[in-house]
Design an enzyme around this catalytic site. Sequence first.
Site, PDB file in Angstrom:
ATOM      1  N   GLU A 287       0.823  -1.207   0.000  1.00  0.00           N
ATOM      2  CA  GLU A 287       0.000   0.000   0.000  1.00  0.00           C
ATOM      3  C   GLU A 287       0.861   1.261   0.000  1.00  0.00           C
ATOM      4  O   GLU A 287       1.958   1.276   0.572  1.00  0.00           O
ATOM      5  CB  GLU A 287      -0.944  -0.017   1.201  1.00  0.00           C
ATOM      6  CG  GLU A 287      -1.903  -1.207   1.105  1.00  0.00           C
ATOM      7  CD  GLU A 287      -3.124  -1.102   1.987  1.00  0.00           C
ATOM      8  OE1 GLU A 287      -4.216  -1.398   1.506  1.00  0.00           O
ATOM      9  OE2 GLU A 287      -2.987  -0.738   3.176  1.00  0.00           O
TER      10      GLU A 287
ATOM     11  N   CYS B 127       3.521   8.476   1.393  1.00  0.00           N
ATOM     12  CA  CYS B 127       3.995   7.526   2.398  1.00  0.00           C
ATOM     13  C   CYS B 127       4.223   6.202   1.679  1.00  0.00           C
ATOM     14  O   CYS B 127       3.278   5.622   1.133  1.00  0.00           O
ATOM     15  CB  CYS B 127       2.928   7.397   3.488  1.00  0.00           C
ATOM     16  SG  CYS B 127       3.283   6.132   4.693  1.00  0.00           S
TER      17      CYS B 127
ATOM     18  N   CYS C 161       5.943  -7.158   7.559  1.00  0.00           N
ATOM     19  CA  CYS C 161       7.046  -6.731   8.428  1.00  0.00           C
ATOM     20  C   CYS C 161       7.329  -7.856   9.412  1.00  0.00           C
ATOM     21  O   CYS C 161       6.401  -8.500   9.906  1.00  0.00           O
ATOM     22  CB  CYS C 161       6.674  -5.453   9.190  1.00  0.00           C
ATOM     23  SG  CYS C 161       8.019  -4.837  10.241  1.00  0.00           S
TER      24      CYS C 161
ATOM     25  N   CYS D 285       5.193  -5.542  15.885  1.00  0.00           N
ATOM     26  CA  CYS D 285       4.765  -4.630  16.951  1.00  0.00           C
ATOM     27  C   CYS D 285       3.290  -4.890  17.247  1.00  0.00           C
ATOM     28  O   CYS D 285       2.485  -5.084  16.323  1.00  0.00           O
ATOM     29  CB  CYS D 285       4.972  -3.170  16.544  1.00  0.00           C
ATOM     30  SG  CYS D 285       6.688  -2.794  16.200  1.00  0.00           S
TER      31      CYS D 285
ATOM     32  N   CYS E 218       0.322  -2.819  15.406  1.00  0.00           N
ATOM     33  CA  CYS E 218       0.457  -2.480  13.986  1.00  0.00           C
ATOM     34  C   CYS E 218      -0.104  -3.563  13.075  1.00  0.00           C
ATOM     35  O   CYS E 218       0.251  -4.747  13.208  1.00  0.00           O
ATOM     36  CB  CYS E 218       1.935  -2.245  13.694  1.00  0.00           C
ATOM     37  SG  CYS E 218       2.301  -2.041  11.948  1.00  0.00           S
TER      38      CYS E 218
ATOM     39  N   CYS F 169      -1.521   5.727  10.075  1.00  0.00           N
ATOM     40  CA  CYS F 169      -0.338   5.028  10.590  1.00  0.00           C
ATOM     41  C   CYS F 169      -0.735   3.671  11.153  1.00  0.00           C
ATOM     42  O   CYS F 169      -1.636   3.582  11.984  1.00  0.00           O
ATOM     43  CB  CYS F 169       0.295   5.797  11.747  1.00  0.00           C
ATOM     44  SG  CYS F 169       0.988   7.353  11.278  1.00  0.00           S
TER      45      CYS F 169
HETATM   46  N1  SAH Z   1       8.513   0.309  10.495  1.00  0.00           N
HETATM   47  C1  SAH Z   1       8.764   1.673  10.670  1.00  0.00           C
HETATM   48  C2  SAH Z   1       7.968   2.559   9.724  1.00  0.00           C
HETATM   49  C3  SAH Z   1       6.534   2.207   9.439  1.00  0.00           C
HETATM   50  S1  SAH Z   1       5.327   2.446  10.654  1.00  0.00           S
HETATM   51  C4  SAH Z   1       8.512   2.086  12.105  1.00  0.00           C
HETATM   52  O1  SAH Z   1       7.950   1.289  12.842  1.00  0.00           O
HETATM   53  O2  SAH Z   1       8.933   3.172  12.476  1.00  0.00           O
HETATM   54  C5  SAH Z   1       5.045   4.212  10.745  1.00  0.00           C
HETATM   55  C6  SAH Z   1       4.644   4.688  12.136  1.00  0.00           C
HETATM   56  O3  SAH Z   1       3.300   4.262  12.465  1.00  0.00           O
HETATM   57  C7  SAH Z   1       5.540   4.136  13.237  1.00  0.00           C
HETATM   58  O4  SAH Z   1       5.878   5.128  14.163  1.00  0.00           O
HETATM   59  C8  SAH Z   1       4.634   3.111  13.863  1.00  0.00           C
HETATM   60  O5  SAH Z   1       5.022   2.781  15.162  1.00  0.00           O
HETATM   61  C9  SAH Z   1       3.282   3.792  13.790  1.00  0.00           C
HETATM   62  N2  SAH Z   1       2.145   2.898  14.026  1.00  0.00           N
HETATM   63  C10 SAH Z   1       2.072   1.568  13.849  1.00  0.00           C
HETATM   64  N3  SAH Z   1       0.842   1.104  14.181  1.00  0.00           N
HETATM   65  C11 SAH Z   1       0.120   2.178  14.578  1.00  0.00           C
HETATM   66  C12 SAH Z   1      -1.223   2.345  15.028  1.00  0.00           C
HETATM   67  N4  SAH Z   1      -2.077   1.332  15.124  1.00  0.00           N
HETATM   68  N5  SAH Z   1      -1.634   3.594  15.334  1.00  0.00           N
HETATM   69  C13 SAH Z   1      -0.796   4.662  15.221  1.00  0.00           C
HETATM   70  N6  SAH Z   1       0.485   4.547  14.804  1.00  0.00           N
HETATM   71  C14 SAH Z   1       0.941   3.313  14.475  1.00  0.00           C
HETATM   72 FE1  SF4 Z   2       6.966  -3.175  11.427  1.00  0.00          FE
HETATM   73 FE2  SF4 Z   2       4.654  -2.002  12.045  1.00  0.00          FE
HETATM   74 FE3  SF4 Z   2       6.515  -2.308  13.924  1.00  0.00          FE
HETATM   75 FE4  SF4 Z   2       6.890  -0.511  11.915  1.00  0.00          FE
HETATM   76  S1  SF4 Z   2       5.309  -0.455  13.499  1.00  0.00           S
HETATM   77  S2  SF4 Z   2       8.382  -2.030  12.718  1.00  0.00           S
HETATM   78  S3  SF4 Z   2       5.872  -1.622  10.231  1.00  0.00           S
HETATM   79  S4  SF4 Z   2       5.436  -3.972  12.846  1.00  0.00           S
END
Ligand code: SAH
Ligand code: SF4
Length: 347
Positions: free
Chosen positions: A91, A104, A111, A115, A118, A342
Amino acid sequence: MKKINLLNLDRCSMQKFFLSLGERKFIADQIMFWIYKKFCLNFFLMKNISKKLRNKLFNLTKIKLPKKKYIKYSIDGVIKWTLNVNNDLIETVYIPELNRKTLCISTQVGCSLGCSFCATGKMGFKRNLKVSEIIGQILFVIFYFKNKNTAIVNNYITNIVFMGMGEPLLNFKNVVTSIKIMLDNYGFSFSKRKIVLSTSGIVPSIYKLINYIDIRLTLSLHAPNDILRSKIMPINNKYHIHDILKAMYDYIEYSKSNKGKLNIEYIMLNKINDSYKCANQLINLLKNFSVKINLIPYNFINGVFYTKSSLNRILNFSNFLKRNKIFSFIRKIRGFDINASCGQLYK
Ligand code: SAH
Ligand code: SF4
């Protein structure tokens, strides 16, 4: 023979490629000019390239973009594309604001870091994107607007953020090559201040980045201590906060793009990491840095038990930081109605 996708090559590799064909290396500049400045992908329209070479290029190479699978429009102007890249889906999100138009982009299919908040993390890891698939997202979107004739060509996209699917620093080589093409005067000519790479804190890659590229780096910190961070971000079991901050600091010292500021992203999870105690720990953790914090309201993900901190809790947190001389911004939620915010990217 498999054709080479020219979008995989930065200028240096393209020069080597033309030398290997017995051509002069400045042909690379000409081809890049056609692709990235004229947005011309058809060799036969590249007028200053000899007919013989055009035929050679046609036989040996290609310029292949991702293909559209779906497109969704948010009421707030955000557009999200689901793109097919060599049979995988990723995406890409376009976020227009008054004074900038941000794209973006994704760097991996899924990934590996899982996390807990996410959606991309929930889908697991399939593969790294190639340079052509990263760069291709930008070209694809430029062509979308070009075909619509909605704006002046060079202003379709003003900023790039590596905040889509995947951990950019775990696809190091291809991400660095893509950034070289973005910064190159014969490429997209973005200024280094307009490219933001967000990382969950891959320590060795942050140090490695110092030797390669100067861009704005932002850390997804999300918790003020290792116990909580490891609970919500499993990668913290491998790289601890102290070591990540040290690496970030070294990068920022070297980089001009960050202007000496440590950029932090901090997701606001209701009653998980948004208490005064957490704010206090954050202040102690960051007191020696010149820092800017982006507070990101948690975006709802299917099957995840977190809830979003109330606006009141976010404001209290932010004000408490401010009283202790740490400035934070609350990130505006964009594209929520089409799952483009995000952490919501998922295929
Ligand atoms: N993998 C990288 C970049 C992609 S995620 C990273 O983790 O930094 C982009 C941002 O969105 C990151 O700061 C991530 O922690 C945040 N993010 C992930 N899941 C989210 C959610 N459910 N709500 C708000 N931000 C989120
Ligand atoms: Fe991967 Fe999502 Fe964690 Fe970013 S926030 S490192 S995309 S699992």
